[in-house]
Design a protein around this motif. Structure first.
Motif, PDB file in Angstrom:
ATOM      1  N   LEU A   1       0.817  -1.204   0.000  1.00 49.33           N
ATOM      2  CA  LEU A   1       0.000   0.000   0.000  1.00 49.33           C
ATOM      3  C   LEU A   1       0.852   1.256   0.000  1.00 49.33           C
ATOM      4  N   PHE A   2       1.917   1.256   0.783  1.00 50.93           N
ATOM      5  CA  PHE A   2       2.774   2.423   0.888  1.00 50.93           C
ATOM      6  C   PHE A   2       4.091   2.252   0.130  1.00 50.93           C
ATOM      7  N   GLY A   3       4.171   1.236  -0.716  1.00 55.06           N
ATOM      8  CA  GLY A   3       5.395   0.983  -1.457  1.00 55.06           C
ATOM      9  C   GLY A   3       5.577   1.951  -2.605  1.00 55.06           C
ATOM     10  N   THR A   4       6.724   1.870  -3.239  1.00 53.92           N
ATOM     11  CA  THR A   4       7.050   2.736  -4.367  1.00 53.92           C
ATOM     12  C   THR A   4       7.000   1.940  -5.658  1.00 53.92           C
ATOM     13  N   GLU A   5       6.794   2.632  -6.738  1.00 53.27           N
ATOM     14  CA  GLU A   5       6.743   2.021  -8.058  1.00 53.27           C
ATOM     15  C   GLU A   5       7.992   2.405  -8.835  1.00 53.27           C
ATOM     16  N   THR A   6       8.620   1.424  -9.457  1.00 60.86           N
ATOM     17  CA  THR A   6       9.851   1.651 -10.197  1.00 60.86           C
ATOM     18  C   THR A   6       9.565   1.712 -11.683  1.00 60.86           C
ATOM     19  N   ASN A   7      10.015   2.793 -12.316  1.00 61.88           N
ATOM     20  CA  ASN A   7       9.853   2.970 -13.752  1.00 61.88           C
ATOM     21  C   ASN A   7      11.217   3.205 -14.382  1.00 61.88           C
TER      22      ASN A   7
END
Length: 220
Positions: free
Chosen positions: A44-50
């Motif tokens: 829920l509070f994680g980050t997304e890597t692009n």
């Protein structure tokens, strides 16, 4: 007669501010640990890597004259510990266990072979070649087979990671793993194996061209 009104100083003492700040830091620190163990909250509070990297640009092309005749696979367990002189490990210090896996190639540089290093008889049935000794290439660490087993950090080091651009960096243990792999390759007999394989390759090649006798030596 008017009773004077006493003003109550509501300002927080200095020591209380320090204690409050420390409590706040500990709350944030342990809250992060809680989020990692409670199912669902981490996502829920994680980050997304692009990956927004641009295309790779070809800068140069070089012709290779060396014959890679042997390759060794190595694995090393690095145990790197850094301690502070006057602080306990729980406050300041790190210890990392890292498994480093990589390869080292052994090659013979055929580009160094000159005209005087190749002798062929008149009827082209016998050939003698003098080659430079085999050398070792640079160790290459395999990121898919290398990993950190455990990391122990003191409180100050954990707090520093919160404000670091590169938390939990593994450059030190990776460099140490590369060094140990390179040292192991020097003691492995890899260059001798490369010279044996190069000799076999040249003998097979020249015999297929009609040479009956082929002699390969190494060194000046």
């Amino acid at each position: 007669m008017t009773t004077p009104i006493k003003r109550i100083d509501k300002r927080m003492p200095g020591w209380a501010k320090v204690v409050s700040a420390l409590i706040l830091v500990l709350v944030v620190f342990f809250a992060g640990i809680r989020l990692s163990v409670i199912p669902g909250l981490k996502d829920l509070f994680g980050t997304e890597t692009n990956d927004r990297s641009g295309p790779a640009l070809l800068q140069s092309i070089q012709d290779m004259s060396r014959y890679d005749a042997a390759s060794g696979n190595f694995q090393i367990v690095v145990d790197l510990e850094k301690d502070a002189k006057f602080l306990p490990d729980a406050i300041r210090g790190t210890r990392t266990l890292y498994v480093g896996a990589g390869t080292v190639d052994a090659y013979v540089d055929l580009g160094e072979v000159g005209e005087d290093d190749v002798t062929v008889n008149d009827d082209r049935t016998s050939a003698t070649l003098r080659l430079p000794h085999a050398a070792l290439g640079k160790p290459a660490l395999d990121p898919d087979r290398s990993y950190a087993v455990s990391k122990e950090r003191g409180l100050l080091d954990r707090l520093g990671d919160l404000f670091s651009d590169n938390p939990n960096g593994e450059q030190a243990v990776q460099k140490l793993a590369v060094k140990h792999i390179g040292d192991a390759a020097k003691e492995s007999g890899l260059t001798a194996r490369a010279e044996t394989n190069t000799t076999g390759m040249l003998e097979g090649l020249l015999r297929s061209l009609g040479f009956k006798e082929v002699k390969v030596t190494y060194g000046t």
